[in-house]
Scaffold this motif. Sequence first.
Motif, PDB file in Angstrom:
ATOM      1  N   UNK A  61      65.646  64.591  67.919  1.00 29.41           N
ATOM      2  CA  UNK A  61      64.802  65.374  68.815  1.00 29.41           C
ATOM      3  C   UNK A  61      65.670  66.466  69.418  1.00 29.41           C
ATOM      4  N   UNK A  63      65.539  70.635  71.494  1.00 36.48           N
ATOM      5  CA  UNK A  63      64.700  71.609  72.188  1.00 36.48           C
ATOM      6  C   UNK A  63      65.026  73.049  71.795  1.00 36.48           C
ATOM      7  N   UNK A  64      65.902  73.222  70.758  1.00 38.46           N
ATOM      8  CA  UNK A  64      66.249  74.611  70.407  1.00 38.46           C
ATOM      9  C   UNK A  64      66.419  74.794  68.905  1.00 38.46           C
ATOM     10  N   UNK A  67      70.014  73.839  67.054  1.00 35.28           N
ATOM     11  CA  UNK A  67      70.178  72.398  66.860  1.00 35.28           C
ATOM     12  C   UNK A  67      69.166  71.865  65.841  1.00 35.28           C
TER      13      UNK A  67
ATOM     14  N   UNK B 303      66.308  60.122  81.101  1.00 41.72           N
ATOM     15  CA  UNK B 303      66.137  61.086  80.012  1.00 41.72           C
ATOM     16  C   UNK B 303      65.376  62.309  80.498  1.00 41.72           C
ATOM     17  N   UNK B 310      69.163  70.095  81.907  1.00 42.66           N
ATOM     18  CA  UNK B 310      69.455  70.991  80.793  1.00 42.66           C
ATOM     19  C   UNK B 310      68.685  72.308  80.920  1.00 42.66           C
TER      20      UNK B 310
END
Lengths: 151, 333
Positions: A61, A63-64, A67, B303, B310
């Motif tokens: 998983x 978010x960008x 990656x 998490x 982040x």
Amino acid sequence: MHIPYHFSSDPNETGRQRAASLSGQQPSTALHRVLIVEDEIFIQLDLERELNAAGFTVVGITDNADDAVRLAAKENPDVVLMDVRLRGTRDGVDAALEIWEKLAIRSIFISGNIDQALMARAAPAEPLGFVHKPFVGSHVVALLKAPDGRG
Amino acid sequence: MNAVLALLESDTRATILVRSDRFVIGLNRAARDLFPHLDANADLAVDPYQRAAIDAYLRRCAATRGPIPGALPLSANGGGTWHLDGGLLAPASEEAPAIVVLRVRPRAEGRREFAALTQKIEELNRDLHTRRRLQSNLEESVRNQEVLLQEVHHRVKNNLQVVSSMLSLALGARDPRMALSQAVDRVRAIAAVHELLYAQPRFTHMDGAALLRAVTAGLSEMYGRHQIAIEVADTTIDIPAEHTTALALIVTELVTNAYKHAFDDAGAGIIRIALTKNGTTATLLVGDDGVPFPATRQGTGLRIVDAFVRKLGGTLEVVSNPKHICVAFPVER
């Protein structure tokens, strides 16, 4: 299915084989290992839980876009669930195009704004489908089980 | 001719009577004012080099009674040409050449008329320019509004997706009732930030203290654990608008975590929150006086906190003594 000509010289044989198999008759067995690319944590968690519950394996998983490409190369998933708006400068279409060209792994796009422009940009990545936000997990699961019935 | 001159004397238009051989017969007052060097018996041609041109004009005037427009250099020492209308007054006879009357067009007045026209044209040009600029501003504004509307549309759908995912997660949780109440906390935290942001005069920043108060007030209502106090330290820092939701959700998760895990059901205690800034680094501290953190960090709560840290581009540190979690993130000075 159309495979871009520059791809014929790609040494990634497994990728080509997988791309070829996707056009075949057993999509339900082809898409088991899934990479999730999504920049909202709650949507990540929801997708992860839904997929696990339906028997899929979430191999990563992120978010960008950068990656996403890295993880796809490392984990070799069968399909990428690709959100269009991502953290960082590159979006999900950029990532999906690179993943398709380098690895012959196709994506299912997820977006709140699926229009002609987006579909045209995404077309060269041979998308397996588009999912409109807001979606429920079962839509995604159904699409993963039968990607050829692109609803 | 003297009678004619007498008649013309008080005419405001400068008038000269001249023979076709350039011999000036007389001038009225206006003409004398304009051409003081000319008087009766003078040569109309001030500049010898202009004689031929003046002769040609006078000959033409002498040939017709209708006015002939012309331009002659009548001033001494240059001074440019004067526009005039010339016409025959008395035709040539055996004894004398023809007599021509020259009526000088008023220069100043002409300039004024022309100036008015020029000014009007300039005004129209300016007006046109302004209208064009206005129109292009309006067109740009409409385009911006369309982009903004698209953006809002997109965000609404994305936020609905987030809420939908929260509810879906709660449905699948081991304790759906607890998970649902957490989902409510999160939605309320997002709503509180949204409410605050649009209730204040500027949309770019939010008062950090107001943000913490709004988020924690909603939480203590939810849990109704009044024996657990929440202390929010005074803060004067401003949070950029794009960081407010992430910060609100981090606070929500950390305080909820403390409510859930730090105190036994009947226990009393204090949850302390502080938000400080040092240069370009903002720091959020959330601590409590309950039981220590578990040895291993795990769970969806952390998490979620990690994900939002982040998003802030920050770092998270878990400190055991005194027990607190420290989130540091960059802000502009």
